[in-house]
Scaffold this motif. Sequence first.
Motif, PDB file in Angstrom:
ATOM      1  N   PRO A 111       1.677  -9.680  -2.586  1.00 46.52           N
ATOM      2  CA  PRO A 111       3.120  -9.624  -2.863  1.00 46.52           C
ATOM      3  C   PRO A 111       3.485  -9.080  -4.241  1.00 46.52           C
ATOM      4  CG  PRO A 111       2.568 -11.694  -1.818  1.00 46.52           C
ATOM      5  CD  PRO A 111       1.269 -11.002  -2.123  1.00 46.52           C
ATOM      6  N   ASP A 112       2.583  -9.161  -5.199  1.00 45.97           N
ATOM      7  CA  ASP A 112       2.901  -8.661  -6.542  1.00 45.97           C
ATOM      8  C   ASP A 112       2.474  -7.204  -6.740  1.00 45.97           C
ATOM      9  OD1 ASP A 112       0.189  -9.129  -6.496  1.00 45.97           O
ATOM     10  OD2 ASP A 112       0.118 -10.155  -8.427  1.00 45.97           O
ATOM     11  N   THR A 113       2.247  -6.479  -5.650  1.00 42.97           N
ATOM     12  CA  THR A 113       1.837  -5.077  -5.725  1.00 42.97           C
ATOM     13  C   THR A 113       2.930  -4.248  -6.383  1.00 42.97           C
ATOM     14  OG1 THR A 113       0.481  -5.282  -3.754  1.00 42.97           O
ATOM     15  CG2 THR A 113       1.157  -3.067  -4.366  1.00 42.97           C
ATOM     16  N   THR A 114       2.534  -3.442  -7.363  1.00 42.48           N
ATOM     17  CA  THR A 114       3.498  -2.549  -8.011  1.00 42.48           C
ATOM     18  C   THR A 114       3.092  -1.086  -7.841  1.00 42.48           C
ATOM     19  OG1 THR A 114       2.328  -2.771 -10.112  1.00 42.48           O
ATOM     20  CG2 THR A 114       4.205  -4.233  -9.746  1.00 42.48           C
ATOM     21  N   ARG A 115       1.821  -0.837  -7.588  1.00 46.02           N
ATOM     22  CA  ARG A 115       1.352   0.535  -7.395  1.00 46.02           C
ATOM     23  C   ARG A 115       1.179   0.783  -5.908  1.00 46.02           C
ATOM     24  NH1 ARG A 115      -3.515   3.560  -7.462  1.00 46.02           N
ATOM     25  NH2 ARG A 115      -3.127   5.608  -8.381  1.00 46.02           N
ATOM     26  N   TRP A 116       2.081   1.579  -5.350  1.00 45.28           N
ATOM     27  CA  TRP A 116       2.102   1.802  -3.914  1.00 45.28           C
ATOM     28  C   TRP A 116       1.436   3.115  -3.559  1.00 45.28           C
ATOM     29  CZ3 TRP A 116       2.980  -1.798  -0.523  1.00 45.28           C
ATOM     30  CH2 TRP A 116       3.693  -2.933  -0.922  1.00 45.28           C
TER      31      TRP A 116
END
Length: 99
Positions: free
Chosen positions: A28-33
């Motif tokens: 859920p804390d993914t920032t780099r997609w």
Amino acid sequence: MIENQTFRPAQVIGPLGEPLTLESLPKPDTTRWVVRRKAEVVAAVNGGLLTIDEVCERYVLTLEEFASWQRAVDRSGMPGLRVTRTQHYRHLYERQQRY
């Protein structure tokens, strides 16, 4: 009455053919997609593992952003999710619509 009950599968098939579960989805804390992560989230929604509302809340995405991912996958597959090629694929799609 079954109409109010929703069936949620335990796993769905991911974009690369591997099984996807809630645990194997991006954190859920993914920032780099990257392309693969975007495609996994789209596959999870398409397979019924998550709803669009759950995805937007879990990953702090706007509805428009997620909808653009879905459109890109529908139009061009995983390569359509590449940020560096967005204009290229948009141009191809518009040209296909004209003819």
